[in-house]
Design an enzyme around this catalytic site. Structure first.
Site, PDB file in Angstrom:
ATOM      1  N   LYS A 101     -31.883  20.696  20.510  1.00 45.86           N
ATOM      2  CA  LYS A 101     -31.848  20.215  19.119  1.00 45.86           C
ATOM      3  C   LYS A 101     -30.435  19.849  18.641  1.00 45.86           C
ATOM      4  O   LYS A 101     -30.268  19.117  17.694  1.00 45.86           O
ATOM      5  CB  LYS A 101     -32.415  21.292  18.191  1.00 45.86           C
ATOM      6  CG  LYS A 101     -33.881  21.587  18.418  1.00 45.86           C
ATOM      7  CD  LYS A 101     -34.647  21.590  17.117  1.00 45.86           C
ATOM      8  CE  LYS A 101     -36.149  21.700  17.222  1.00 45.86           C
ATOM      9  NZ  LYS A 101     -36.779  21.661  18.494  1.00 45.86           N
ATOM     10  N   ARG A 150     -18.591  17.627  38.796  1.00 44.53           N
ATOM     11  CA  ARG A 150     -17.173  17.620  38.425  1.00 44.53           C
ATOM     12  C   ARG A 150     -16.411  18.772  39.048  1.00 44.53           C
ATOM     13  O   ARG A 150     -15.314  18.618  39.544  1.00 44.53           O
ATOM     14  CB  ARG A 150     -17.023  17.678  36.902  1.00 44.53           C
ATOM     15  CG  ARG A 150     -17.255  16.348  36.222  1.00 44.53           C
ATOM     16  CD  ARG A 150     -17.499  16.545  34.786  1.00 44.53           C
ATOM     17  NE  ARG A 150     -18.519  17.566  34.610  1.00 44.53           N
ATOM     18  CZ  ARG A 150     -19.151  17.799  33.485  1.00 44.53           C
ATOM     19  NH1 ARG A 150     -18.849  17.117  32.419  1.00 44.53           N
ATOM     20  NH2 ARG A 150     -20.072  18.725  33.403  1.00 44.53           N
ATOM     21  N   SER A 188     -19.391  15.147  28.054  1.00 45.24           N
ATOM     22  CA  SER A 188     -19.867  14.727  26.721  1.00 45.24           C
ATOM     23  C   SER A 188     -19.560  15.815  25.701  1.00 45.24           C
ATOM     24  O   SER A 188     -19.232  15.530  24.548  1.00 45.24           O
ATOM     25  CB  SER A 188     -21.369  14.450  26.759  1.00 45.24           C
ATOM     26  OG  SER A 188     -21.648  13.434  27.676  1.00 45.24           O
TER      27      SER A 188
END
Ligand code: PNS
Length: 224
Positions: A101, A150, A188
């Site tokens: 959410k 990563r 992100s």
């Protein structure tokens, strides 16, 4: 969607364009809205279907599904797509609609930003999916899930996800690609954190994402 076969290169056709002559189009019910058409690969009729070359020929018609939240897409993601295109004929960047959410952008916004970021790459399709990833991959007639790695800290999560997906569908393989050293630290999550505090994310995300982040955080600040 047009049915895909192994041993042929594939090219994307805009959804609005009519199906090329000699191809058959079938509808899919899993929200898949990309279209591909078949054209003869350079291998057609030239390579003997034996040994290593036979496997190489198999590889020529392959697409990879690159799934993620992409909230938002970064240059680290774009780099993985670029390098995947060296290995696959096409890449489907699949944006998960069912994300936690606390996603900053809704699924349409995430898809839109990814489309703008990847607009110059003809063999890439961006779309969203709902539900299980393996079902989506199978509906796209693909067998490869691509993920970027990563750091070792990514590994455990990725290992669990790949194992779960393998358990759900044995035919689907997960392949990992190491992140480019220039984007090793880019995620992100950190991009959102930096941008939320007014820091610069220039050079780490496409311009359209930079702008969207600025607008979103300005709007959120005004709301407070
Ligand atoms: O970018 P992310 O958030 O690491 O991507 C995770 C994602 C969207 C690839 C993963 O959560 C996913 O595949 N979701 C779809 C639901 C699913 O198939 N779950 C089972 C595999 S863990």
């Amino acid at each position: 969607m047009l049915l895909m076969e192994r041993g042929h290169a594939w090219s994307r056709r805009r959804v609005s364009e009519p199906a090329p002559t000699g191809t058959t189009e079938t509808s899919q019910d899993a929200g898949v809205c990309f279209s591909w058409f078949r054209f003869p690969s350079v291998c057609d009729g030239y390579l003997p279907k034996v040994g290593r070359l036979a496997r190489l020929e198999d590889f020529m018609g392959k697409i990879a599904v690159y799934p993620g939240s992409f909230d938002p897409i970064t240059f680290g993601h774009v780099d993985i797509v670029d390098r995947a295109l060296e290995c696959f004929d096409g890449v489907i960047l699949a944006v998960a609609a069912d994300t936690p959410k606390d996603a900053l952008f809704n699924v349409n916004e995430r898809v839109e930003m990814a489309k703008v970021a990847l607009k110059d790459k003809p063999d890439v399709v961006v779309e969203s999916f709902r539900g299980l990833l393996v079902n989506y991959v199978a509906s796209a007639k693909a067998t490869v899930i691509l993920r970027g790695l990563r750091a070792t800290s990514d590994f455990e999560y990725e290992f669990h996800m790949a194992s779960t997906n393998k358990n759900l569908n044995q035919k689907i393989e997960t392949l990992f690609m190491m992140a480019n050293k220039d984007y090793f630290f880019v995620s992100s999550r950190t991009i959102k954190e930096v941008a939320s505090m007014g820091g610069s994310v220039k050079g780490l995300v496409p311009e359209c994402v930079e702008r969207k982040l600025r607008e979103r955080f300005e709007a959120l600040r005004k709301k407070k």
